[in-house]
Design an enzyme around this catalytic site. Sequence first.
Site, mmCIF file in Angstrom:
data_model
loop_
_atom_site.group_PDB
_atom_site.id
_atom_site.type_symbol
_atom_site.label_atom_id
_atom_site.label_comp_id
_atom_site.label_asym_id
_atom_site.label_seq_id
_atom_site.Cartn_x
_atom_site.Cartn_y
_atom_site.Cartn_z
ATOM 1 N N ARG A 30 0.929 -1.299 0.109
ATOM 2 C CA ARG A 30 -0.071 -0.075 -0.102
ATOM 3 C C ARG A 30 0.952 1.320 -0.089
ATOM 4 O O ARG A 30 0.362 2.346 -0.247
ATOM 5 C CB ARG A 30 -1.019 0.116 1.148
ATOM 6 C CG ARG A 30 -2.206 -1.154 1.311
ATOM 7 C CD ARG A 30 -2.620 -1.318 2.388
ATOM 8 N NE ARG A 30 -1.558 -1.313 3.745
ATOM 9 C CZ ARG A 30 -1.891 -1.425 4.748
ATOM 10 N NH1 ARG A 30 -3.172 -1.424 5.252
ATOM 11 N NH2 ARG A 30 -0.847 -1.692 5.919
ATOM 12 N N LYS A 57 4.417 -19.150 6.305
ATOM 13 C CA LYS A 57 3.656 -19.702 7.538
ATOM 14 C C LYS A 57 3.177 -18.214 8.335
ATOM 15 O O LYS A 57 3.770 -17.077 8.068
ATOM 16 C CB LYS A 57 4.964 -20.205 8.552
ATOM 17 C CG LYS A 57 5.717 -19.535 9.192
ATOM 18 C CD LYS A 57 6.670 -20.288 10.301
ATOM 19 C CE LYS A 57 7.186 -19.619 11.220
ATOM 20 N NZ LYS A 57 7.943 -19.685 12.159
ATOM 21 N N HIS A 70 10.758 -22.831 5.552
ATOM 22 C CA HIS A 70 12.130 -22.484 5.141
ATOM 23 C C HIS A 70 13.214 -23.680 5.799
ATOM 24 O O HIS A 70 14.303 -23.823 5.165
ATOM 25 C CB HIS A 70 12.702 -21.399 5.270
ATOM 26 C CG HIS A 70 13.036 -20.840 6.815
ATOM 27 N ND1 HIS A 70 11.993 -20.329 7.672
ATOM 28 C CD2 HIS A 70 14.116 -21.051 7.469
ATOM 29 C CE1 HIS A 70 12.137 -20.278 8.781
ATOM 30 N NE2 HIS A 70 13.676 -20.570 8.876
ATOM 31 N N LYS A 85 16.792 -25.691 3.956
ATOM 32 C CA LYS A 85 18.314 -25.685 4.672
ATOM 33 C C LYS A 85 18.971 -26.965 3.663
ATOM 34 O O LYS A 85 18.698 -27.938 3.552
ATOM 35 C CB LYS A 85 18.345 -25.941 5.907
ATOM 36 C CG LYS A 85 17.780 -24.865 6.636
ATOM 37 C CD LYS A 85 17.743 -24.991 8.108
ATOM 38 C CE LYS A 85 17.027 -23.744 9.196
ATOM 39 N NZ LYS A 85 18.425 -22.848 8.984
ATOM 40 N N GLU A 95 16.835 -21.492 20.482
ATOM 41 C CA GLU A 95 17.232 -20.132 20.375
ATOM 42 C C GLU A 95 17.703 -19.527 21.545
ATOM 43 O O GLU A 95 17.422 -19.604 22.633
ATOM 44 C CB GLU A 95 16.209 -19.473 19.853
ATOM 45 C CG GLU A 95 15.690 -20.053 18.482
ATOM 46 C CD GLU A 95 14.368 -19.199 18.029
ATOM 47 O OE1 GLU A 95 14.555 -18.183 17.185
ATOM 48 O OE2 GLU A 95 13.308 -19.814 18.240
ATOM 49 N N ASP A 145 4.319 -22.018 16.618
ATOM 50 C CA ASP A 145 5.285 -21.185 15.875
ATOM 51 C C ASP A 145 6.588 -22.010 15.194
ATOM 52 O O ASP A 145 6.936 -21.667 14.324
ATOM 53 C CB ASP A 145 6.073 -20.117 16.695
ATOM 54 C CG ASP A 145 6.839 -19.199 15.842
ATOM 55 O OD1 ASP A 145 6.384 -18.660 14.899
ATOM 56 O OD2 ASP A 145 8.141 -18.781 16.346
ATOM 57 N N HIS A 147 7.984 -26.229 11.551
ATOM 58 C CA HIS A 147 9.281 -26.716 10.982
ATOM 59 C C HIS A 147 9.862 -28.140 11.681
ATOM 60 O O HIS A 147 10.623 -29.056 11.070
ATOM 61 C CB HIS A 147 10.495 -25.670 11.881
ATOM 62 C CG HIS A 147 10.161 -24.442 11.171
ATOM 63 N ND1 HIS A 147 9.878 -24.093 10.012
ATOM 64 C CD2 HIS A 147 10.049 -23.161 11.965
ATOM 65 C CE1 HIS A 147 9.591 -22.843 9.766
ATOM 66 N NE2 HIS A 147 9.739 -22.263 11.116
ATOM 67 N N LYS A 153 12.784 -20.705 23.526
ATOM 68 C CA LYS A 153 13.918 -19.373 23.282
ATOM 69 C C LYS A 153 14.456 -18.861 24.627
ATOM 70 O O LYS A 153 13.992 -19.592 25.656
ATOM 71 C CB LYS A 153 12.754 -18.142 23.340
ATOM 72 C CG LYS A 153 12.019 -18.363 21.602
ATOM 73 C CD LYS A 153 11.392 -16.811 21.233
ATOM 74 C CE LYS A 153 10.791 -17.125 19.945
ATOM 75 N NZ LYS A 153 11.602 -16.928 18.726
HETATM 76 P P1 NAP Z 1 5.432 -6.966 7.855
HETATM 77 O O1 NAP Z 1 6.764 -6.372 8.061
HETATM 78 O O2 NAP Z 1 4.143 -6.633 8.861
HETATM 79 O O3 NAP Z 1 5.031 -6.517 6.388
HETATM 80 C C1 NAP Z 1 3.729 -6.794 5.838
HETATM 81 C C2 NAP Z 1 3.719 -6.119 4.139
HETATM 82 O O4 NAP Z 1 2.259 -6.531 3.567
HETATM 83 C C3 NAP Z 1 3.997 -4.939 3.893
HETATM 84 O O5 NAP Z 1 4.895 -4.734 2.854
HETATM 85 C C4 NAP Z 1 2.950 -4.277 4.044
HETATM 86 O O6 NAP Z 1 3.042 -2.971 3.323
HETATM 87 C C5 NAP Z 1 2.032 -5.135 3.211
HETATM 88 N N1 NAP Z 1 0.504 -5.121 3.368
HETATM 89 C C6 NAP Z 1 -0.199 -4.968 4.511
HETATM 90 N N2 NAP Z 1 -1.362 -4.906 4.394
HETATM 91 C C7 NAP Z 1 -1.559 -4.845 2.949
HETATM 92 C C8 NAP Z 1 -2.758 -4.702 2.273
HETATM 93 N N3 NAP Z 1 -3.966 -4.614 2.713
HETATM 94 N N4 NAP Z 1 -2.469 -4.682 0.770
HETATM 95 C C9 NAP Z 1 -1.142 -4.610 0.337
HETATM 96 N N5 NAP Z 1 -0.122 -5.062 1.200
HETATM 97 C C10 NAP Z 1 -0.418 -5.024 2.294
HETATM 98 O O7 NAP Z 1 5.249 -8.518 7.678
HETATM 99 P P2 NAP Z 1 6.457 -9.600 7.340
HETATM 100 O O8 NAP Z 1 7.184 -9.886 8.661
HETATM 101 O O9 NAP Z 1 7.200 -9.108 6.294
HETATM 102 O O10 NAP Z 1 5.595 -11.000 7.091
HETATM 103 C C11 NAP Z 1 5.019 -11.399 6.021
HETATM 104 C C12 NAP Z 1 4.421 -12.640 6.136
HETATM 105 O O11 NAP Z 1 5.615 -13.405 6.366
HETATM 106 C C13 NAP Z 1 3.381 -12.960 7.306
HETATM 107 O O12 NAP Z 1 2.445 -13.887 6.846
HETATM 108 C C14 NAP Z 1 4.374 -13.295 8.442
HETATM 109 O O13 NAP Z 1 4.020 -14.413 9.099
HETATM 110 C C15 NAP Z 1 5.481 -14.514 7.558
HETATM 111 N N6 NAP Z 1 6.630 -14.666 7.817
HETATM 112 C C16 NAP Z 1 7.501 -13.750 8.209
HETATM 113 C C17 NAP Z 1 8.740 -13.846 8.726
HETATM 114 C C18 NAP Z 1 9.818 -12.929 9.236
HETATM 115 O O14 NAP Z 1 10.942 -13.033 9.434
HETATM 116 N N7 NAP Z 1 9.512 -11.834 8.934
HETATM 117 C C19 NAP Z 1 9.241 -15.388 8.783
HETATM 118 C C20 NAP Z 1 8.452 -16.421 8.512
HETATM 119 C C21 NAP Z 1 7.119 -16.053 8.102
HETATM 120 P P3 NAP Z 1 2.047 -1.682 3.364
HETATM 121 O O15 NAP Z 1 1.931 -1.466 4.930
HETATM 122 O O16 NAP Z 1 2.844 -0.762 2.801
HETATM 123 O O17 NAP Z 1 0.828 -2.052 2.583
#
Ligand code: NAP
Length: 484
Positions: free
Chosen positions: A51, A148, A178, A182, A216, A235, A240, A331
Site C-alpha cells: 500500500r 507460515k 524454510h 536448508k 534459540e 510457531d 519446522h 527461546k
Molecule cells: P510485515 O513486516 O508486517 O510486512 C507486511 C507487508 O504487507 C508490508 O509490505 C505491508 O506494506 C504489506 N501489506 C499489509 N497490508 C496490505 C494490504 N492490505 N495490501 C497490500 N499490502 C499490504 O510482515 P512480514 O514480517 O514481512 O511478514 C509477511 C508474512 O510472512 C507474514 O505472513 C508472516 O507471518 C510471514 N513470515 C515472516 C517472517 C519474518 O521473518 N518476517 C518469517 C516467516 C514468515 P504496506 O503497509 O505498505 O501495505
Amino acid sequence: MVSRVIPVDSFDLVIFGGTGDLARRKILPGLFRRFRAGQMSAESRIIGAARSEMDADGYRAFVREAVAEFDPDSEGDAEHLERFLARLDYVTLDAKGEEGWTDLAGLLRAGVVRAFYFSVGPALFGALAERLHAHEIASPDCRIVVEKPFGRDLESARALNRTLAQHFEETQIYRIDHYLGKETVQNLMAIRFGNMLFEPLWNSQYVDHIQITVAEEVGVGGRGEYYDRSGAMRDMLQNHMMQLLCLIAMEPPAKFAPDPVRDEKLKVIRALDPVAREDVVRGQYEGTRDQNSYRIEVGNRDSLTESFVAIRARISNWRWAGTPFYLRTGKRLRDRASEIAVVFKDAPHSIFGAKAGHHRNILTIKLQPNEGIELGVTIKEPGPGGMRLVDVPLDMTFADALGPEEADFPDAYERLIMDVIRGNQTLFMRGDEVEAAWGWVDPIIADWTEAGEAPLPYATGSSGPDDALMLMHRDGRRWREIRA
Ligand code: NAP
C-alpha cells in the site's frame, strides 16, 4: 570441485508485501545473491507491491538499503547491484482494494514464468487470490508462494486451503517452510537414501531414540505481541520440527519428486500416536538482571503461552514402534543450536568388558549455526595401557569438508524461490500434510488449554524447565547438551 549454478527460466515475480520485514531481510537480498550467482536471467523481473506510495526508483532505493544491510558481501559489487536494481519495479496497491491492479497487469510479460509471493498476513490471501483472477493476472500456470503461519489450527488451515483452492490448483501452491530449504535438511535425505550404510540400521531395532532440538538464545523481543498469540508449539513445532521428524522417519520415496516425497511424509504424520499429557512439557522464560522475562516482553502481563515445549512422540508403524522421538524447542536457551541426533543402541555385548564403559554411535545432523553432519564412533584410546575405548566424532562440517567456496551454498529462501521458478514442489508442503500436522497438534493444545495450567518457569540461559529433563530421565535417557 566447482559449483554448478543452473540458470532458471526467465520470470516475473511479484512480491505482495514487498516492503515488509520478510521481503527486506530474506527475499530481496536472497534474490540478489541468485542474480549475482548468475542463476537469474538478465530479463527476469521482480515487482514489489504494497500500500505504501512509492515509485520504482523509491523501491530500488529501499532494496539497495536492504541488500546493503542483509548481504554485506554485496559491498564492492556495484556492477551486479545496479543491474539487479534495474530489474525491479513497484506498484502501489491494497490487497483489498481495486486500484493498482491494472498497473500490475500492464507490467507483466506473456510467455515467462509468473509467480506471486504472498509475503503478507494470511488474512489477505483470499483477497489477493480473488483479485489476481478478477483482473486476469493469474495465468493458468502461474505459481503462488504462501508463508507460515498456515492457519492456527486444523479448522483455519482447512479454511485457508479451501480459499486458495477456489482460485488455484494444488500444483500452483507453494507453502513455504524454510527449514526444508536448508542444505543439511536435504542432505539428510542424501545421507539416508544415497548411502547403503545407514538405511539398513534406520529402524527401531538399531535406533534407541531420536532427539530433535531447535534452541534459540534470543527471546521474543519486539515480536512479543505476535508470538504470544502463537507460542512455541504453533510457531516452531507444528511446522519446522514436524517437517524434520517426517524426513527422519519417512520410508524411502520411490523418487525424489514432489508427490512421492510428500506422500511418505504424510504417512509419518498419520502414524503419530496421540500425545499423553505427561509426555508434554511447556515452559516460559524468566528474566535476569539484564534481560526481561517473557512476561515483561509480551506487555507486562501474565500469559499462558509457552516459549518452550518438549514432547515425547511415538510413531506407530513397523519401522519405528518402540523408538521414541523427543522434540524440544524454546527461546532464551543456553545457545543457538539446532540439531537432529539419531542415537543408536548399545552393541549387544561388549567383548572389552565392563571397564570399557558404555559407548553409542550418534549421528548428528546440525542445522545451525554451522551446518554439517557428525558421526560419533568408538575407537581405541591411542597408546599403551590396554583396551580403553573412546568416542570420537567423524565430523563433516560442510565448510571444512567441501572448502569454503563449495560450502557457500544458497540460503534456504534463495533455494526455495528458485524451486518455485523451476516448478519443483518437492520441498514445499502439500495442503493435506499441513492439515494432518494440525490434526496431531490440535488435541495437544486443546488438552493444556482445557487444563488452564501456566507453563513452567525456566531460567534464561538454561536448557528449559527441569521437567523437560525428566521427560527423558524417566526413560533412562538424557538430552544432548545445547551447544553451538
Ligand atoms: P510485515 O513486516 O508486517 O510486512 C507486511 C507487508 O504487507 C508490508 O509490505 C505491508 O506494506 C504489506 N501489506 C499489509 N497490508 C496490505 C494490504 N492490505 N495490501 C497490500 N499490502 C499490504 O510482515 P512480514 O514480517 O514481512 O511478514 C509477511 C508474512 O510472512 C507474514 O505472513 C508472516 O507471518 C510471514 N513470515 C515472516 C517472517 C519474518 O521473518 N518476517 C518469517 C516467516 C514468515 P504496506 O503497509 O505498505 O501495505
